[in-house]
Write a protein that holds these residues in place. Structure first.
Motif, PDB file in Angstrom:
ATOM      1  N   VAL A  75       0.840  -1.204   0.000  1.00 39.99           N
ATOM      2  CA  VAL A  75       0.000   0.000   0.000  1.00 39.99           C
ATOM      3  C   VAL A  75       0.873   1.251   0.000  1.00 39.99           C
ATOM      4  O   VAL A  75       2.083   1.179   0.254  1.00 39.99           O
ATOM      5  N   ALA A  76       0.248   2.400  -0.270  1.00 40.44           N
ATOM      6  CA  ALA A  76       1.007   3.651  -0.314  1.00 40.44           C
ATOM      7  C   ALA A  76       0.081   4.825  -0.033  1.00 40.44           C
ATOM      8  O   ALA A  76      -1.147   4.700  -0.090  1.00 40.44           O
ATOM      9  N   GLY A  77       0.679   5.969   0.294  1.00 37.77           N
ATOM     10  CA  GLY A  77      -0.100   7.184   0.540  1.00 37.77           C
ATOM     11  C   GLY A  77       0.780   8.291   1.078  1.00 37.77           C
ATOM     12  O   GLY A  77       2.016   8.257   0.919  1.00 37.77           O
ATOM     13  N   GLN A  78       0.130   9.256   1.721  1.00 33.01           N
ATOM     14  CA  GLN A  78       0.845  10.376   2.343  1.00 33.01           C
ATOM     15  C   GLN A  78       0.289  10.575   3.750  1.00 33.01           C
ATOM     16  O   GLN A  78      -0.850  10.168   4.024  1.00 33.01           O
ATOM     17  N   CYS A  79       1.057  11.222   4.625  1.00 32.26           N
ATOM     18  CA  CYS A  79       0.614  11.354   6.015  1.00 32.26           C
ATOM     19  C   CYS A  79       1.333  12.507   6.716  1.00 32.26           C
ATOM     20  O   CYS A  79       2.258  13.110   6.154  1.00 32.26           O
ATOM     21  N   LEU A  80       0.937  12.744   7.955  1.00 34.03           N
ATOM     22  CA  LEU A  80       1.626  13.716   8.816  1.00 34.03           C
ATOM     23  C   LEU A  80       2.028  13.036  10.120  1.00 34.03           C
ATOM     24  O   LEU A  80       1.341  12.100  10.554  1.00 34.03           O
ATOM     25  N   PRO A  81       3.104  13.505  10.776  1.00 33.91           N
ATOM     26  CA  PRO A  81       3.432  12.964  12.100  1.00 33.91           C
ATOM     27  C   PRO A  81       2.321  13.338  13.088  1.00 33.91           C
ATOM     28  O   PRO A  81       1.730  14.416  12.979  1.00 33.91           O
ATOM     29  N   VAL A  82       2.042  12.452  14.031  1.00 37.70           N
ATOM     30  CA  VAL A  82       1.031  12.704  15.059  1.00 37.70           C
ATOM     31  C   VAL A  82       1.459  13.903  15.916  1.00 37.70           C
ATOM     32  O   VAL A  82       2.612  13.991  16.334  1.00 37.70           O
ATOM     33  N   ALA A  83       0.527  14.836  16.150  1.00 35.58           N
ATOM     34  CA  ALA A  83       0.870  16.061  16.887  1.00 35.58           C
ATOM     35  C   ALA A  83       1.037  15.791  18.382  1.00 35.58           C
ATOM     36  O   ALA A  83       1.920  16.357  19.029  1.00 35.58           O
ATOM     37  N   ASP A  84       0.176  14.917  18.948  1.00 41.19           N
ATOM     38  CA  ASP A  84       0.246  14.638  20.386  1.00 41.19           C
ATOM     39  C   ASP A  84       0.364  13.124  20.592  1.00 41.19           C
ATOM     40  O   ASP A  84      -0.660  12.425  20.646  1.00 41.19           O
ATOM     41  N   PRO A  85       1.586  12.597  20.716  1.00 43.76           N
ATOM     42  CA  PRO A  85       1.776  11.138  20.807  1.00 43.76           C
ATOM     43  C   PRO A  85       1.164  10.521  22.064  1.00 43.76           C
ATOM     44  O   PRO A  85       1.040   9.307  22.155  1.00 43.76           O
ATOM     45  N   ARG A  86       0.730  11.330  23.023  1.00 43.00           N
ATOM     46  CA  ARG A  86       0.074  10.768  24.214  1.00 43.00           C
ATOM     47  C   ARG A  86      -1.331  10.291  23.862  1.00 43.00           C
ATOM     48  O   ARG A  86      -1.901   9.473  24.566  1.00 43.00           O
ATOM     49  N   ARG A  87      -1.907  10.812  22.753  1.00 39.65           N
ATOM     50  CA  ARG A  87      -3.296  10.521  22.433  1.00 39.65           C
ATOM     51  C   ARG A  87      -3.459   9.579  21.236  1.00 39.65           C
ATOM     52  O   ARG A  87      -4.570   9.274  20.816  1.00 39.65           O
ATOM     53  N   GLU A  88      -2.326   9.134  20.680  1.00 35.40           N
ATOM     54  CA  GLU A  88      -2.356   8.187  19.543  1.00 35.40           C
ATOM     55  C   GLU A  88      -1.231   7.185  19.764  1.00 35.40           C
ATOM     56  O   GLU A  88      -0.139   7.581  20.178  1.00 35.40           O
ATOM     57  N   THR A  89      -1.464   5.925  19.446  1.00 29.86           N
ATOM     58  CA  THR A  89      -0.349   4.972  19.513  1.00 29.86           C
ATOM     59  C   THR A  89       0.374   4.901  18.165  1.00 29.86           C
ATOM     60  O   THR A  89       1.520   4.460  18.105  1.00 29.86           O
ATOM     61  N   ALA A  90      -0.300   5.326  17.086  1.00 29.93           N
ATOM     62  CA  ALA A  90       0.362   5.355  15.771  1.00 29.93           C
ATOM     63  C   ALA A  90       1.333   6.534  15.719  1.00 29.93           C
ATOM     64  O   ALA A  90       1.143   7.543  16.407  1.00 29.93           O
ATOM     65  N   GLU A  91       2.368   6.397  14.890  1.00 29.18           N
ATOM     66  CA  GLU A  91       3.340   7.494  14.748  1.00 29.18           C
ATOM     67  C   GLU A  91       2.851   8.582  13.788  1.00 29.18           C
ATOM     68  O   GLU A  91       3.244   9.736  13.894  1.00 29.18           O
ATOM     69  N   TYR A  92       2.013   8.177  12.826  1.00 28.87           N
ATOM     70  CA  TYR A  92       1.549   9.103  11.789  1.00 28.87           C
ATOM     71  C   TYR A  92       0.035   9.001  11.657  1.00 28.87           C
ATOM     72  O   TYR A  92      -0.562   7.973  12.002  1.00 28.87           O
ATOM     73  N   TYR A  93      -0.581  10.048  11.132  1.00 29.18           N
ATOM     74  CA  TYR A  93      -2.026  10.028  10.870  1.00 29.18           C
ATOM     75  C   TYR A  93      -2.351  11.010   9.738  1.00 29.18           C
ATOM     76  O   TYR A  93      -1.451  11.383   8.990  1.00 29.18           O
ATOM     77  N   LYS A  94      -3.595  11.399   9.646  1.00 26.79           N
ATOM     78  CA  LYS A  94      -4.048  12.287   8.546  1.00 26.79           C
ATOM     79  C   LYS A  94      -3.566  11.753   7.187  1.00 26.79           C
ATOM     80  O   LYS A  94      -2.948  12.471   6.391  1.00 26.79           O
TER      81      LYS A  94
END
Ligand code: SF4
Length: 208
Positions: A69-88
């Motif tokens: 798979v492939a796509g684009q993303c942003l780093p998570v702004a608040d890592p305390r509220r997400e376990t993933a490193e990237y989102y959006k």
């Protein structure tokens, strides 16, 4: 606006993206989508990484372990509220379908709708077991946890991560690990015993 990072790779697994809130002996969940664990390349660097996506990615693309798979993303702004490193994540697409999943455990394939996780309920899962045995299973989940320490002062929160299993209770890989301790007001502590897990999954038989 930050520039999005390009990524591509092979899905190691797809697990639910669920946030847990705790206030002493009470708990509730926020079902926001799925976490993709990927082995590939992000922003020109070859490595493993994780991405939080909305439920529409599952509905449209039916992603499963082994797919490229492939796509684009942003780093998570608040890592305390997400376990993933990237989102959006945007521009998600499947480059190539992987093979059909083998015999479980782990259960692979495309994960079910989030309502299925809610209906099934979970048991606590030993964190080390999640890492070594369950990260490739659709029934495993690493949750960000928000702890409301004082109901009279809900802004007083702490954060941590907890791991859970939504899978069949007969799974030979399952290890509960230590009970979860929830801090409360004035140094009090709630010990979430086995009965909580038994209660949450009592409506399922051992192999369901
Ligand atoms: S213990 Fe749970 S998460 Fe781990 S392999 Fe078994 S069903 Fe999957």
């Amino acid at each position: 606006m930050s520039k999005k990072l390009k990524w591509n790779g092979t899905l190691i697994s797809v697990q639910p993206r669920i946030r847990l809130y705790r206030s002493y002996d009470e708990r509730w969940h926020d079902y926001s989508g799925y976490v993709l664990y990927v082995n590939g390349e992000i922003d020109g660097e070859a490595r493993s990484f994780s991405l939080g996506v909305g439920k529409s990615v599952r509905e449209k693309h039916q992603p499963k372990a082994g797919d490229r798979v492939a796509g684009q993303c942003l780093p998570v702004a608040d890592p305390r509220r997400e376990t993933a490193e990237y989102y959006k994540v945007s521009g998600f697409h499947v480059l190539e379908r992987g093979p059909e999943p083998g015999e479980p455990p782990p259960w692979q394939g495309c994960p079910p709708e989030l309502s299925v996780y809610r209906e099934r309920g979970h048991r606590r899962l030993d964190k080390k077991t999640w890492k070594t045995q369950c990260r490739e299973c659709i029934w495993g989940c690493l949750m960000p946890v928000e702890l409301i320490i004082d109901n009279w002062n809900p802004s007083k929160v702490r954060y941590r991560e907890e791991t859970f299993c939504y899978g069949p209770k007969s799974c030979p890989r399952y290890r509960a690990g230590p009970t979860r301790k929830v801090p409360g007001r004035n140094g009090q502590q709630f010990d979430e015993g086995d009965w909580v897990d038994e209660d949450a999954t009592a409506h399922r038989g051992p192999d369901e």
